[in-house]
Write an enzyme that holds these catalytic residues in place. Structure first.
Site: not given
Ligand code: OSB
Ligand code: MG
Length: 367
Positions: A136, A162
């Site tokens: 992420s 992400k």
């Protein structure tokens, strides 16, 4: 089982990176750790509530600590508990505060697994020796900086990347990353920064083939996500608004999500996480394990949890060395070719590195 003694450590840990999301910037974490002792074994749990202000959900460390102390004194230390899965029932009269409960509950599971001499994976009912990792990445200062950081993590082998988005930092950055990395498994996480009025704008993400769009609407909403889902091709993933098996079931039935980000802290512990795993498998929801910038304690819990059958997509379970110069556990939790080995050995398979704990500790209490 009976816990004879509990310890609470509170650490102030600086992060190795500046982590920007739609709700704010993090440069460190205030981390409460609980250690439960019993029958010559010990178990570890980590609190993942917000360090200062309630920006992700409504729990904060300052709000949680009095409750954690009360739970340890009144419901854990010296109390006979048949099985870790029973603790949530003993705490059910205390409303909400799932991260505070999870911190204690997960430590009890680790203690239980140690007493059995088995990896937590086996006790939870998981299988396998490694789990698939995604990463992420926070909002970067520029599109060029984003392309650099995406390229570096793709080269490391992460199986999904992400990107955090927010209004004003969305279509352009996703288009640029998709243009440079046509085959990358790419997702976006808005942490609740949009409203239903933004539906036409969010439709502009459809051409980029995101694997899913995570929590575009309010942190406490499910119904509007169901409405938004009808007008997007991109599947929706819910994070903040899934707090238990009931909300997961509801999200599936309403069509609010096709994907669930499961965080053990957000749902109150491993027992509820296992119920959500069952819901996801029954309802055909894809699922993956989220992260809260954990130390090695929470990260090890996440790895073991990710071995359950419902975890069908790569989780936010990236290498600990990305986050910390010195982790608080002795074991290195590092991804190899986009997979994280499950720490073997009893329980979650990690032990506290006491010199690191003591260096960053701001409070220590015994119960
Ligand atoms: O929304 O998943 C989120 C971190 C803190 C709060 C919320 C979120 C996150 C992450 C980071 O995405 C995941 C990680 O690297 O641990
Ligand atoms: Mg999220």
């Amino acid at each position: 089982m009976r816990v004879e003694r509990a310890e609470l450590h509170v650490l102030e840990l600086p992060l190795r990176f500046r982590y920007e999301t739609s709700f704010g910037v993090q440069t460190g974490r205030t981390v409460p750790l609980v250690v439960l002792h019993g029958d010559g074994a010990s178990g570890l749990g980590e609190g993942v509530m917000d360090s200062r202000l309630p920006l992700y959900r409504e729990e904060t460390v300052a709000g949680a600590l009095p409750l954690v102390r009360a739970m340890l004194r009144d419901h854990v230390v010296g109390v006979e508990i048949a099985h870790p899965a029973d603790l949530a029932g003993h705490l059910a009269h205390l409303r909400g505060n799932r991260m505070a409960k999870a911190m204690v509950e997960t430590a009890l599971w680790d203690l239980h697994a140690h007493q059995l001499g088995a990896p937590l994976r086996d006790v939870l009912g998981g299988s396998g020796t490694s789990v698939e990792c995604g990463v992420s990445l926070g909002i970067q200062p520029s599109i060029d900086a984003t392309l650099d950081v995406v390229g570096a993590h793709a080269a490391e082998g992460y199986r999904r990347i992400k990107l955090k988005i927010e209004p004003g930092w969305d279509v352009e950055v996703i288009a640029a990353v998709r243009g440079a990395f046509p085959l990358l498994t790419l997702t976006a996480d808005a942490n609740g920064a949009y409203t239903l009025d933004d539906a036409p704008h969010l439709r502009r993400l459809d051409p980029f083939g995101l694997d899913y769009l995570e929590q575009p609407l309010a942190w406490d909403d499910i119904a509007q996500h169901a409405i938004l889902a009808r007008s997007l091709e991109t599947p929706l993933c819910l994070d903040e608004s899934i707090v238990d098996a009931t909300t997961a079931e509801l999200a599936a039935q309403l069509g609010a999500a096709r994907v669930v980000n499961l965080k053990v802290g957000r749902v109150g512990g491993h027992a509820e996480a296992r119920r959500i795993d069952a819901v996801a498998r029954r309802a055909g929801l894809a699922m993956w394990c989220g992260g809260m910038l954990e130390t090695g304690v929470g990260r090890a819990h996440n790895i073991h949890l990710s071995t359950l059958a419902g975890f069908t997509k790569p989780g936010d379970v990236s290498s600990a060395s990305r986050y910390w110069d010195a982790d608080v556990v002795e074991q290195a939790l590092e991804c190899v070719d986009g997979t994280m080995p499950v720490p073997e050995g009893p329980g979650i398979g990690v032990t506290l590195a006491m010199p690191v704990v003591e260096r960053f500790r701001v409070a220590h209490e015994t119960f």
